[in-house]
Design a protein around this motif. Structure first.
Motif, PDB file in Angstrom:
ATOM      1  N   LYS A  89       0.835  -1.204   0.000  1.00 27.95           N
ATOM      2  CA  LYS A  89       0.000   0.000   0.000  1.00 27.95           C
ATOM      3  C   LYS A  89       0.874   1.259   0.000  1.00 27.95           C
ATOM      4  CE  LYS A  89      -4.246   1.783   1.798  1.00 27.95           C
ATOM      5  NZ  LYS A  89      -5.452   1.494   2.514  1.00 27.95           N
ATOM      6  N   GLN A  90       1.937   1.233   0.795  1.00 28.18           N
ATOM      7  CA  GLN A  90       2.828   2.395   0.843  1.00 28.18           C
ATOM      8  C   GLN A  90       3.449   2.644  -0.538  1.00 28.18           C
ATOM      9  OE1 GLN A  90       3.147   4.576   3.401  1.00 28.18           O
ATOM     10  NE2 GLN A  90       4.218   5.744   1.797  1.00 28.18           N
ATOM     11  N   LYS A  91       3.780   1.535  -1.222  1.00 30.88           N
ATOM     12  CA  LYS A  91       4.362   1.652  -2.560  1.00 30.88           C
ATOM     13  C   LYS A  91       3.363   2.320  -3.508  1.00 30.88           C
ATOM     14  CE  LYS A  91       6.853  -0.897  -6.023  1.00 30.88           C
ATOM     15  NZ  LYS A  91       6.930  -2.146  -6.753  1.00 30.88           N
ATOM     16  N   MET A  92       2.100   1.914  -3.368  1.00 30.40           N
ATOM     17  CA  MET A  92       1.047   2.503  -4.202  1.00 30.40           C
ATOM     18  C   MET A  92       0.899   3.994  -3.896  1.00 30.40           C
ATOM     19  SD  MET A  92      -0.445   0.181  -6.130  1.00 30.40           S
ATOM     20  CE  MET A  92      -2.198   0.268  -6.298  1.00 30.40           C
ATOM     21  N   ILE A  93       0.933   4.324  -2.589  1.00 33.48           N
ATOM     22  CA  ILE A  93       0.799   5.740  -2.206  1.00 33.48           C
ATOM     23  C   ILE A  93       1.965   6.541  -2.786  1.00 33.48           C
ATOM     24  CG2 ILE A  93       0.915   7.343  -0.233  1.00 33.48           C
ATOM     25  CD1 ILE A  93      -0.729   5.222   1.330  1.00 33.48           C
ATOM     26  N   ASP A  94       3.167   5.984  -2.666  1.00 33.78           N
ATOM     27  CA  ASP A  94       4.350   6.671  -3.217  1.00 33.78           C
ATOM     28  C   ASP A  94       4.187   6.906  -4.714  1.00 33.78           C
ATOM     29  OD1 ASP A  94       5.447   6.588  -0.737  1.00 33.78           O
ATOM     30  OD2 ASP A  94       6.811   4.920  -1.145  1.00 33.78           O
ATOM     31  N   LEU A  95       3.662   5.875  -5.377  1.00 35.37           N
ATOM     32  CA  LEU A  95       3.474   5.936  -6.826  1.00 35.37           C
ATOM     33  C   LEU A  95       2.479   7.034  -7.204  1.00 35.37           C
ATOM     34  CD1 LEU A  95       4.649   4.082  -9.053  1.00 35.37           C
ATOM     35  CD2 LEU A  95       2.502   2.862  -9.048  1.00 35.37           C
ATOM     36  N   VAL A  96       1.381   7.061  -6.468  1.00 32.41           N
ATOM     37  CA  VAL A  96       0.336   8.069  -6.751  1.00 32.41           C
ATOM     38  C   VAL A  96       0.869   9.463  -6.451  1.00 32.41           C
ATOM     39  CG1 VAL A  96      -1.944   8.903  -6.084  1.00 32.41           C
ATOM     40  CG2 VAL A  96      -1.564   6.466  -6.410  1.00 32.41           C
ATOM     41  N   GLU A  97       1.604   9.579  -5.332  1.00 31.27           N
ATOM     42  CA  GLU A  97       2.157  10.891  -4.990  1.00 31.27           C
ATOM     43  C   GLU A  97       3.151  11.354  -6.041  1.00 31.27           C
ATOM     44  OE1 GLU A  97       1.786  11.244  -0.174  1.00 31.27           O
ATOM     45  OE2 GLU A  97       3.688  10.620  -1.033  1.00 31.27           O
ATOM     46  N   LEU A  98       3.890  10.404  -6.570  1.00 30.25           N
ATOM     47  CA  LEU A  98       4.856  10.740  -7.622  1.00 30.25           C
ATOM     48  C   LEU A  98       4.139  11.290  -8.849  1.00 30.25           C
ATOM     49  CD1 LEU A  98       7.970  10.435  -8.070  1.00 30.25           C
ATOM     50  CD2 LEU A  98       7.446   8.363  -9.325  1.00 30.25           C
ATOM     51  N   GLN A  99       2.993  10.699  -9.130  1.00 33.24           N
ATOM     52  CA  GLN A  99       2.222  11.134 -10.295  1.00 33.24           C
ATOM     53  C   GLN A  99       1.488  12.449 -10.032  1.00 33.24           C
ATOM     54  OE1 GLN A  99       1.826   9.688 -13.413  1.00 33.24           O
ATOM     55  NE2 GLN A  99       3.473   8.316 -12.862  1.00 33.24           N
ATOM     56  N   LEU A 100       0.859  12.547  -8.864  1.00 31.76           N
ATOM     57  CA  LEU A 100      -0.021  13.689  -8.615  1.00 31.76           C
ATOM     58  C   LEU A 100       0.666  14.831  -7.876  1.00 31.76           C
ATOM     59  CD1 LEU A 100      -3.285  11.876  -7.432  1.00 31.76           C
ATOM     60  CD2 LEU A 100      -2.772  12.722  -9.698  1.00 31.76           C
ATOM     61  N   GLY A 101       1.753  14.537  -7.206  1.00 30.86           N
ATOM     62  CA  GLY A 101       2.369  15.533  -6.344  1.00 30.86           C
ATOM     63  C   GLY A 101       1.917  15.293  -4.925  1.00 30.86           C
ATOM     64  N   LYS A 102       2.738  15.734  -3.973  1.00 27.01           N
ATOM     65  CA  LYS A 102       2.457  15.374  -2.580  1.00 27.01           C
ATOM     66  C   LYS A 102       1.456  16.296  -1.901  1.00 27.01           C
ATOM     67  CE  LYS A 102       6.646  12.857  -1.791  1.00 27.01           C
ATOM     68  NZ  LYS A 102       7.797  12.572  -1.006  1.00 27.01           N
ATOM     69  N   ASP A 103       1.110  17.381  -2.567  1.00 27.93           N
ATOM     70  CA  ASP A 103       0.257  18.341  -1.874  1.00 27.93           C
ATOM     71  C   ASP A 103      -1.229  18.109  -2.120  1.00 27.93           C
ATOM     72  OD1 ASP A 103       0.601  18.988  -4.459  1.00 27.93           O
ATOM     73  OD2 ASP A 103       0.922  21.129  -4.162  1.00 27.93           O
ATOM     74  N   PHE A 104      -1.564  16.977  -2.708  1.00 32.47           N
ATOM     75  CA  PHE A 104      -2.985  16.664  -2.830  1.00 32.47           C
ATOM     76  C   PHE A 104      -3.513  16.231  -1.462  1.00 32.47           C
ATOM     77  CE2 PHE A 104      -2.177  16.844  -7.217  1.00 32.47           C
ATOM     78  CZ  PHE A 104      -3.392  16.950  -7.867  1.00 32.47           C
ATOM     79  N   ASN A 105      -4.795  16.481  -1.247  1.00 39.12           N
ATOM     80  CA  ASN A 105      -5.442  16.055  -0.028  1.00 39.12           C
ATOM     81  C   ASN A 105      -5.219  14.552   0.163  1.00 39.12           C
ATOM     82  OD1 ASN A 105      -7.634  14.929   1.522  1.00 39.12           O
ATOM     83  ND2 ASN A 105      -8.473  17.013   1.502  1.00 39.12           N
ATOM     84  N   SER A 106      -4.818  14.166   1.384  1.00 38.24           N
ATOM     85  CA  SER A 106      -4.496  12.751   1.603  1.00 38.24           C
ATOM     86  C   SER A 106      -5.708  11.851   1.372  1.00 38.24           C
ATOM     87  CB  SER A 106      -3.941  12.547   3.005  1.00 38.24           C
ATOM     88  OG  SER A 106      -4.893  12.974   3.937  1.00 38.24           O
ATOM     89  N   ASN A 107      -6.932  12.390   1.591  1.00 36.58           N
ATOM     90  CA  ASN A 107      -8.134  11.583   1.328  1.00 36.58           C
ATOM     91  C   ASN A 107      -8.246  11.229  -0.149  1.00 36.58           C
ATOM     92  OD1 ASN A 107      -8.887  11.657   3.960  1.00 36.58           O
ATOM     93  ND2 ASN A 107     -10.258  13.429   3.722  1.00 36.58           N
ATOM     94  N   ILE A 108      -7.877  12.198  -0.990  1.00 30.87           N
ATOM     95  CA  ILE A 108      -7.945  11.946  -2.435  1.00 30.87           C
ATOM     96  C   ILE A 108      -6.945  10.859  -2.804  1.00 30.87           C
ATOM     97  CG2 ILE A 108      -7.518  12.950  -4.724  1.00 30.87           C
ATOM     98  CD1 ILE A 108      -8.519  15.624  -3.610  1.00 30.87           C
ATOM     99  N   ILE A 109      -5.735  10.983  -2.252  1.00 32.98           N
ATOM    100  CA  ILE A 109      -4.708   9.981  -2.570  1.00 32.98           C
ATOM    101  C   ILE A 109      -5.163   8.602  -2.098  1.00 32.98           C
ATOM    102  CG2 ILE A 109      -2.340   9.238  -2.043  1.00 32.98           C
ATOM    103  CD1 ILE A 109      -1.514  12.160  -2.168  1.00 32.98           C
ATOM    104  N   GLU A 110      -5.723   8.551  -0.872  1.00 31.18           N
ATOM    105  CA  GLU A 110      -6.241   7.268  -0.343  1.00 31.18           C
ATOM    106  C   GLU A 110      -7.287   6.691  -1.288  1.00 31.18           C
ATOM    107  OE1 GLU A 110      -6.102   5.226   2.435  1.00 31.18           O
ATOM    108  OE2 GLU A 110      -4.201   6.120   3.031  1.00 31.18           O
ATOM    109  N   GLU A 111      -8.166   7.579  -1.778  1.00 32.72           N
ATOM    110  CA  GLU A 111      -9.246   7.148  -2.660  1.00 32.72           C
ATOM    111  C   GLU A 111      -8.691   6.575  -3.969  1.00 32.72           C
ATOM    112  OE1 GLU A 111     -12.764   9.647  -4.260  1.00 32.72           O
ATOM    113  OE2 GLU A 111     -12.600  10.107  -2.130  1.00 32.72           O
ATOM    114  N   VAL A 112      -7.674   7.281  -4.507  1.00 33.98           N
ATOM    115  CA  VAL A 112      -7.069   6.817  -5.764  1.00 33.98           C
ATOM    116  C   VAL A 112      -6.375   5.476  -5.544  1.00 33.98           C
ATOM    117  CG1 VAL A 112      -5.334   7.339  -7.536  1.00 33.98           C
ATOM    118  CG2 VAL A 112      -6.783   9.165  -6.654  1.00 33.98           C
ATOM    119  N   VAL A 113      -5.655   5.384  -4.417  1.00 29.92           N
ATOM    120  CA  VAL A 113      -4.960   4.129  -4.113  1.00 29.92           C
ATOM    121  C   VAL A 113      -5.970   2.996  -3.986  1.00 29.92           C
ATOM    122  CG1 VAL A 113      -3.625   2.912  -2.334  1.00 29.92           C
ATOM    123  CG2 VAL A 113      -2.938   5.193  -3.062  1.00 29.92           C
ATOM    124  N   GLN A 114      -7.058   3.280  -3.265  1.00 31.33           N
ATOM    125  CA  GLN A 114      -8.119   2.278  -3.079  1.00 31.33           C
ATOM    126  C   GLN A 114      -8.648   1.819  -4.441  1.00 31.33           C
ATOM    127  OE1 GLN A 114      -9.152   1.161  -0.047  1.00 31.33           O
ATOM    128  NE2 GLN A 114     -10.497  -0.311  -1.083  1.00 31.33           N
TER     129      GLN A 114
END
Lengths: 82, 203
Positions: A6-31
């Motif tokens: 899951k952490q790898k997925m979060i890192d991947l999404v953050e790499l794509q979207l940038g780290k300043d997106f709302n963490s709920n959005i990132i969680e949702e995308v990862v999910q």
């Protein structure tokens, strides 16, 4: 192991979207990505694309003759001539 | 002209000397940054002769305009901005853009539906293959200039989003959007070109 994945997925999404997106959005995308193999395949292939370009488009040193011409055009003394 | 020794260099002082017209300070800056600027120019222009033109013009402009550098950004950010503007200006002049697909076009084919097949692992092992190299080159050359500049600065030069926004005079949000679009474009173009080396097309 699942946490690591899951952490790898979060890192991947953050790499794509940038780290300043709302963490709920990132969680949702990862999910979503965990539930949607197509999205995961797509994101993985984007990562591969970036990696390929980083490998092929390595920084190129300036050729000596290009550097020499530059210093001549600028009417400057090249460090090697000093 | 007495050359500046590289140990214990304070770049702010060097820039100030260069602003005052000190030729050894200018030579030091040219020597320090010429390789990075050449590499940047080559990545944006894709041709060695054009990259050399950009290199020379960038440093001519640096010498002419260094007095306007206020120190608000780092010197290399300022210089990258000069170089990127020169490169993009030259691309516009030469109408290279005519050869590229604008990703501003609403009917842009790359973003049509995704039917995916997984890419093989270790694609980088194919990099010795000339046809595969051509696929990568073609995809990059099809990316429109403004988006290529963002991709080059962010993903190849590892310049931060904030600095890229300063260099290209874009908002940070715009940099992120363009970077995402550029990555997706390259991915989709590459997927199409991969057919030529017998790999799954992915789209």
């Amino acid at each position: 192991m699942e946490h690591k994945h899951k952490q790898k997925m979060i890192d991947l999404v953050e790499l794509q979207l940038g780290k300043d997106f709302n963490s709920n959005i990132i969680e949702e995308v990862v999910q979503h990505m965990e539930e949607c193999p197509d999205c995961k395949i797509y994101v993985d292939s984007v990562q591969q694309t970036i990696k390929l370009y980083r490998t092929t488009e390595k920084e190129q040193s300036i050729p000596v003759e290009v550097s020499d011409r530059l210093f001549k055009v600028l009417n400057l003394q090249h460090k090697d001539d000093a | 002209m007495k050359p500046i020794k590289s140990q214990s260099i304070n770049e702010t002082e060097i820039v100030e000397k260069a602003q005052a017209g000190d030729k050894s300070a200018i030579a030091y800056l040219v020597n320090t940054y010429s390789s990075r600027i050449y590499s940047l120019a080559l990545r944006i222009m894709r041709h060695e002769e054009d990259a050399e033109d950009v290199l020379q013009e960038t440093f001519i402009l640096m010498i002419r305009k260094i007095s306007t550098f206020s120190g608000k950004s780092s010197f290399y950010t300022w210089l990258y901005r000069v170089a990127t503007n020169v490169a993009l200006g030259k691309l516009r002049e030469k109408k290279y853009s005519d050869k590229t697909i604008s990703i501003d076009e609403p009917d842009f084919q790359s973003f049509k539906g995704y039917q995916l097949s997984e890419w093989p692992d270790h694609l980088e092992e194919k990099l010795d293959d000339e046809a595969f190299q051509n696929c990568l080159t073609m995809a990059m050359e099809e990316l429109s200039d403004n988006y290529r500049a963002v991709f080059v600065l962010r993903d190849l030069e590892n310049i931060s989003t904030r600095e890229t926004s300063a260099i290209l005079n874009l908002t940070e949000a715009n940099v992120k959007v363009r970077l995402m679009r550029a990555r997706l474009f390259l991915r989709d173009q590459l997927a199409n070109h991969l057919k030529c080396v017998g790999l799954p097309d992915g789209a």
